[in-house]
Design an enzyme around this catalytic site. Structure first.
Site, PDB file in Angstrom:
ATOM      1  N   SER A   9     -43.232  64.380  25.855  1.00  0.00           N
ATOM      2  CA  SER A   9     -42.605  63.366  25.008  1.00  0.00           C
ATOM      3  C   SER A   9     -43.020  63.550  23.556  1.00  0.00           C
ATOM      4  O   SER A   9     -44.208  63.507  23.219  1.00  0.00           O
ATOM      5  CB  SER A   9     -42.992  61.972  25.477  1.00  0.00           C
ATOM      6  OG  SER A   9     -42.588  61.045  24.474  1.00  0.00           O
ATOM      7  N   HIS A  34     -38.747  65.684  25.695  1.00  0.00           N
ATOM      8  CA  HIS A  34     -38.332  64.301  25.947  1.00  0.00           C
ATOM      9  C   HIS A  34     -38.326  63.538  24.621  1.00  0.00           C
ATOM     10  O   HIS A  34     -39.348  63.456  23.929  1.00  0.00           O
ATOM     11  CB  HIS A  34     -39.324  63.681  26.930  1.00  0.00           C
ATOM     12  CG  HIS A  34     -38.971  62.320  27.417  1.00  0.00           C
ATOM     13  ND1 HIS A  34     -38.115  62.092  28.472  1.00  0.00           N
ATOM     14  CD2 HIS A  34     -39.385  61.092  27.001  1.00  0.00           C
ATOM     15  CE1 HIS A  34     -38.015  60.794  28.687  1.00  0.00           C
ATOM     16  NE2 HIS A  34     -38.769  60.160  27.808  1.00  0.00           N
ATOM     17  N   ASP A  36     -37.694  59.962  22.883  1.00  0.00           N
ATOM     18  CA  ASP A  36     -37.646  58.523  23.163  1.00  0.00           C
ATOM     19  C   ASP A  36     -37.031  57.762  22.000  1.00  0.00           C
ATOM     20  O   ASP A  36     -37.655  57.625  20.951  1.00  0.00           O
ATOM     21  CB  ASP A  36     -39.071  57.997  23.381  1.00  0.00           C
ATOM     22  CG  ASP A  36     -39.651  58.459  24.707  1.00  0.00           C
ATOM     23  OD1 ASP A  36     -39.063  58.124  25.752  1.00  0.00           O
ATOM     24  OD2 ASP A  36     -40.684  59.153  24.691  1.00  0.00           O
ATOM     25  N   MET A  38     -35.958  54.230  20.566  1.00  0.00           N
ATOM     26  CA  MET A  38     -36.245  52.802  20.782  1.00  0.00           C
ATOM     27  C   MET A  38     -35.666  51.991  19.633  1.00  0.00           C
ATOM     28  O   MET A  38     -35.828  52.360  18.465  1.00  0.00           O
ATOM     29  CB  MET A  38     -37.755  52.570  20.814  1.00  0.00           C
ATOM     30  CG  MET A  38     -38.467  53.384  21.872  1.00  0.00           C
ATOM     31  SD  MET A  38     -40.237  53.039  21.795  1.00  0.00           S
ATOM     32  CE  MET A  38     -40.859  54.193  23.009  1.00  0.00           C
ATOM     33  N   HIS A  67     -34.048  59.914  25.990  1.00  0.00           N
ATOM     34  CA  HIS A  67     -34.267  58.670  26.743  1.00  0.00           C
ATOM     35  C   HIS A  67     -33.922  57.506  25.820  1.00  0.00           C
ATOM     36  O   HIS A  67     -34.672  57.187  24.895  1.00  0.00           O
ATOM     37  CB  HIS A  67     -35.750  58.649  27.180  1.00  0.00           C
ATOM     38  CG  HIS A  67     -36.154  57.426  27.921  1.00  0.00           C
ATOM     39  ND1 HIS A  67     -37.478  57.128  28.197  1.00  0.00           N
ATOM     40  CD2 HIS A  67     -35.436  56.415  28.472  1.00  0.00           C
ATOM     41  CE1 HIS A  67     -37.547  55.990  28.866  1.00  0.00           C
ATOM     42  NE2 HIS A  67     -36.322  55.538  29.041  1.00  0.00           N
ATOM     43  N   MET A  69     -33.805  53.921  24.945  1.00  0.00           N
ATOM     44  CA  MET A  69     -34.293  52.569  25.229  1.00  0.00           C
ATOM     45  C   MET A  69     -33.644  51.663  24.191  1.00  0.00           C
ATOM     46  O   MET A  69     -34.303  51.137  23.270  1.00  0.00           O
ATOM     47  CB  MET A  69     -35.824  52.551  25.138  1.00  0.00           C
ATOM     48  CG  MET A  69     -36.471  53.178  26.369  1.00  0.00           C
ATOM     49  SD  MET A  69     -38.190  53.618  26.099  1.00  0.00           S
ATOM     50  CE  MET A  69     -37.978  55.200  25.326  1.00  0.00           C
ATOM     51  N   MET A 138     -39.606  54.601  35.477  1.00  0.00           N
ATOM     52  CA  MET A 138     -40.658  54.251  34.514  1.00  0.00           C
ATOM     53  C   MET A 138     -41.942  53.905  35.267  1.00  0.00           C
ATOM     54  O   MET A 138     -41.936  53.059  36.163  1.00  0.00           O
ATOM     55  CB  MET A 138     -40.241  53.050  33.660  1.00  0.00           C
ATOM     56  CG  MET A 138     -39.135  53.302  32.645  1.00  0.00           C
ATOM     57  SD  MET A 138     -39.397  54.656  31.476  1.00  0.00           S
ATOM     58  CE  MET A 138     -40.962  54.225  30.729  1.00  0.00           C
ATOM     59  N   ASP A 176     -41.997  58.753  34.045  1.00  0.00           N
ATOM     60  CA  ASP A 176     -42.289  58.611  32.623  1.00  0.00           C
ATOM     61  C   ASP A 176     -43.260  57.468  32.376  1.00  0.00           C
ATOM     62  O   ASP A 176     -42.962  56.308  32.691  1.00  0.00           O
ATOM     63  CB  ASP A 176     -40.958  58.356  31.885  1.00  0.00           C
ATOM     64  CG  ASP A 176     -41.115  58.273  30.381  1.00  0.00           C
ATOM     65  OD1 ASP A 176     -42.213  58.523  29.866  1.00  0.00           O
ATOM     66  OD2 ASP A 176     -40.105  57.959  29.716  1.00  0.00           O
TER      67      ASP A 176
HETATM   68  C1  DX5 Z   1     -42.542  54.977  26.925  1.00  0.00           C
HETATM   69  C2  DX5 Z   1     -41.775  56.275  26.752  1.00  0.00           C
HETATM   70  C3  DX5 Z   1     -42.531  57.461  27.180  1.00  0.00           C
HETATM   71  C4  DX5 Z   1     -43.799  57.719  26.399  1.00  0.00           C
HETATM   72  C5  DX5 Z   1     -44.743  58.352  27.345  1.00  0.00           C
HETATM   73  O1  DX5 Z   1     -41.692  53.917  26.746  1.00  0.00           O
HETATM   74  O2  DX5 Z   1     -40.563  56.245  27.485  1.00  0.00           O
HETATM   75  O3  DX5 Z   1     -41.717  58.628  27.231  1.00  0.00           O
HETATM   76  O4  DX5 Z   1     -43.643  58.551  25.293  1.00  0.00           O
HETATM   77  O5  DX5 Z   1     -45.978  58.454  26.735  1.00  0.00           O
HETATM   78  P1  DX5 Z   1     -47.313  58.586  27.603  1.00  0.00           P
HETATM   79  O6  DX5 Z   1     -47.200  59.857  28.400  1.00  0.00           O
HETATM   80  O7  DX5 Z   1     -48.378  58.635  26.557  1.00  0.00           O
HETATM   81  O8  DX5 Z   1     -47.396  57.382  28.482  1.00  0.00           O
HETATM   82 ZN    ZN Z   2     -39.456  58.175  27.752  1.00  0.00          ZN
END
Ligand code: DX5
Ligand code: ZN
Length: 221
Positions: A9, A34, A36, A38, A67, A69, A138, A176
């Site tokens: 990620s 990956h 993310d 948000m 991903h 969110m 998740m 994840d």
């Molecule tokens: C959390 C994200 C993850 C995050 C994982 O909401 O979707 O992808 O980056 O990070 P770690 O591996 O540090 O939990």
């Molecule tokens: Zn993620």
């Protein structure tokens, strides 16, 4: 069994050096990157959007595993598709029309992913599984990197694997949140084949070594 893939990620990157750091993860065996996204609404945090997805997807030949969110993701599927995403994963909890989102992702020529938060059971997404190329379980509440891995989410991976195999479906199963060399094997034995890892790979000093260590721990036999 599906091949085990590491999807580091980028949330744990130093964005000023992201290209170099992603290359080190690739040298350590990562196949996906990956990303993310948000929006500060679906999750209580803001990360980055299309411009960053575009730059990071362009700077590597790793599979761009986006991903989302974000609330009402259908509004942005085309944007992320043209930003270079190869896989676009939406949240089941973020839309009233999961089917339309998954169809739209595939209509853009991309792989369609569907994610569930810890409180959402697999039963909520069973009708959509034929439309999925990836299901993301998740193992933390989405929103932040660096949280503690929730091992009690792993039965969802087994449930998904058993359903997939019984119904001749073909989606990948991704985990994840809090994934590390300490729990990677457990994830794979439960049915996951894509391991998303932020802090334990791109958050480490030795990124290549950390990726290698995680993959070594994950590979059974
Ligand atoms: C959390 C994200 C993850 C995050 C994982 O909401 O979707 O992808 O980056 O990070 P770690 O591996 O540090 O939990
Ligand atoms: Zn993620």
């Amino acid at each position: 069994m599906k091949r085990i893939k590491l999807s580091p990620s980028a949330l744990s990157c130093n964005f000023a050096n992201a290209g170099i750091q992603i290359e080190l993860a690739k040298q350590g065996g990562a196949e996906y990157i990956h990303l993310d996204v948000m929006d500060g609404v679906f999750v209580p945090n803001i990360s980055f959007g299309q411009p960053v997805v575009k730059s990071l997807s362009k700077c590597t030949d790793l599979v761009s595993d986006v991903h989302l969110m974000i609330t009402d993701p259908i509004r942005y599927i085309e944007d992320f598709a043209s930003a270079g995403a190869d896989i676009i994963t939406i949240h089941a909890e973020a839309t009233d029309d999961v089917e339309a989102c998954l169809n739209k992702i595939r209509a853009c020529g991309k792989k369609a992913g569907l994610s569930i938060k810890p409180k959402t059971p697999v039963s909520a997404i069973i009708p959509y599984l034929p439309l999925c190329d990836l299901v993301l379980v998740m193992t933390v509440e989405p929103g932040f990197g660096g949280q503690k891995f929730m091992a009690d989410m792993l039965p969802k991976c087994t449930e998904l694997r058993d359903y997939r195999d019984a119904h001749d479906l073909d989606f990948e199963i991704s985990v994840d949140g809090g994934v590390s060399a300490d729990n990677a094997k457990m994830c794979v034995l439960s049915g996951a084949n894509v391991l998303v890892a932020g802090s334990s790979v791109l958050g480490k000093e030795d990124i290549k070594g950390a990726a290698e260590e995680l993959l070594k721990a994950a590979n059974i036999g």
